[in-house]
Design a protein around this motif. Sequence first.
Motif, PDB file in Angstrom:
ATOM      1  N   GLN A  13       0.834  -1.195   0.000  1.00 19.31           N
ATOM      2  CA  GLN A  13       0.000   0.000   0.000  1.00 19.31           C
ATOM      3  C   GLN A  13       0.870   1.246   0.000  1.00 19.31           C
ATOM      4  OE1 GLN A  13      -2.442  -0.446   3.519  1.00 19.31           O
ATOM      5  NE2 GLN A  13      -4.186  -1.045   2.252  1.00 19.31           N
ATOM      6  N   LEU A  14       0.512   2.195  -0.864  1.00 23.50           N
ATOM      7  CA  LEU A  14       1.232   3.463  -0.952  1.00 23.50           C
ATOM      8  C   LEU A  14       0.204   4.586  -0.854  1.00 23.50           C
ATOM      9  CD1 LEU A  14       4.074   4.681  -1.456  1.00 23.50           C
ATOM     10  CD2 LEU A  14       3.443   4.797  -3.879  1.00 23.50           C
ATOM     11  N   TYR A  54       3.885   8.378  -0.104  1.00 25.27           N
ATOM     12  CA  TYR A  54       4.600   9.222  -1.045  1.00 25.27           C
ATOM     13  C   TYR A  54       4.082  10.641  -0.827  1.00 25.27           C
ATOM     14  CZ  TYR A  54       7.098  11.151  -4.881  1.00 25.27           C
ATOM     15  OH  TYR A  54       7.975  11.921  -5.604  1.00 25.27           O
ATOM     16  N   ARG A  81       7.755   5.166  -8.287  1.00 22.47           N
ATOM     17  CA  ARG A  81       7.624   4.518  -6.969  1.00 22.47           C
ATOM     18  C   ARG A  81       6.486   3.516  -6.967  1.00 22.47           C
ATOM     19  NH1 ARG A  81       7.593   2.014  -3.217  1.00 22.47           N
ATOM     20  NH2 ARG A  81       7.560   2.559  -1.029  1.00 22.47           N
ATOM     21  N   ALA A  82       5.348   3.877  -7.568  1.00 22.48           N
ATOM     22  CA  ALA A  82       4.176   2.998  -7.574  1.00 22.48           C
ATOM     23  C   ALA A  82       4.371   1.777  -8.468  1.00 22.48           C
ATOM     24  CB  ALA A  82       2.945   3.778  -8.017  1.00 22.48           C
ATOM     25  N   VAL A 102       4.141  -2.443  -4.960  1.00 24.08           N
ATOM     26  CA  VAL A 102       2.908  -1.701  -4.662  1.00 24.08           C
ATOM     27  C   VAL A 102       1.746  -2.277  -5.467  1.00 24.08           C
ATOM     28  CG1 VAL A 102       1.755   0.547  -4.828  1.00 24.08           C
ATOM     29  CG2 VAL A 102       4.145   0.412  -4.078  1.00 24.08           C
ATOM     30  N   VAL A 104      -2.611   2.172  -4.576  1.00 23.91           N
ATOM     31  CA  VAL A 104      -2.247   3.540  -4.254  1.00 23.91           C
ATOM     32  C   VAL A 104      -3.494   4.219  -3.687  1.00 23.91           C
ATOM     33  CG1 VAL A 104      -1.524   5.783  -5.156  1.00 23.91           C
ATOM     34  CG2 VAL A 104      -0.415   3.697  -5.974  1.00 23.91           C
ATOM     35  N   LEU A 141      -2.185   6.441 -12.959  1.00 24.15           N
ATOM     36  CA  LEU A 141      -1.914   5.168 -12.284  1.00 24.15           C
ATOM     37  C   LEU A 141      -2.771   4.040 -12.845  1.00 24.15           C
ATOM     38  CD1 LEU A 141      -1.658   6.652  -8.705  1.00 24.15           C
ATOM     39  CD2 LEU A 141       0.186   5.391  -9.854  1.00 24.15           C
ATOM     40  N   ILE A 200      -2.406   0.005 -11.969  1.00 23.93           N
ATOM     41  CA  ILE A 200      -2.334   0.080 -10.505  1.00 23.93           C
ATOM     42  C   ILE A 200      -3.737   0.318  -9.947  1.00 23.93           C
ATOM     43  CG2 ILE A 200      -1.425   1.401  -8.543  1.00 23.93           C
ATOM     44  CD1 ILE A 200       0.761  -0.113  -9.843  1.00 23.93           C
ATOM     45  N   VAL A 215      -6.273   1.997  -7.676  1.00 29.17           N
ATOM     46  CA  VAL A 215      -6.282   3.315  -7.038  1.00 29.17           C
ATOM     47  C   VAL A 215      -7.548   3.461  -6.208  1.00 29.17           C
ATOM     48  CG1 VAL A 215      -6.256   5.800  -7.423  1.00 29.17           C
ATOM     49  CG2 VAL A 215      -4.988   4.293  -8.970  1.00 29.17           C
TER      50      VAL A 215
END
Length: 195
Positions: free
Chosen positions: A80-81, A104, A129-130, A135, A138, A159, A164, A166
């Motif tokens: 998890q970010l 972040y 980073r993601a 990860v 996000v 994203l 990713i 989200v």
Amino acid sequence: MPDTSLETLIEALRKLPGVGAKSAQRMAFHLLQHDRPGALQLSRALDTAVTSVRHCARCNTFTEEPICGICLDPARDAHQLCVVETPADQATLERTGSYRGLYYVLMGRMSPLDGIGAREVGASNLLDRALDGVVSEVILATSFTAEGEATSHVLSEALKLRGIRVTRLARGVPAGSELEYVDLSTIAHALVDRR
């Protein structure tokens, strides 16, 4: 242009958020008249912080080390970010004790009218980073202002295009509040986001 040390001090204090000319003058007079040791302590603390605090190489928050303690904590959930606007927002989420993932920090939010776009808030660094292969989610925890919503939308789209997952912080009626005193926009969002 200030021409005395006192005027220079007052002008420096005015740079703080929410501090106007009168407040800055009051602070300066107080420090010089009643708390010179406190003034020296403040001066040393500012000097130390400015020279030793930097950005974490992984999450962009403030730290004195190359990588902050949260990023180095093996007990944190690296899947998890949580994306926040400022280190203050990160600190607020940490105080809740309910989030155990990583962060972040954007160091701002997009504001096209002010010339602040995706590049200025470090969107490419966030994407890097993601997309680190670890990860899987996000969480966008930007503010619910027009700029925060715009930032969230742009980042969410970028994203999602990269596969990713989200999510966005929920919003709604604050606990302990009475509906008649809650603004209409908050009530409308609470109805839409009900569960």
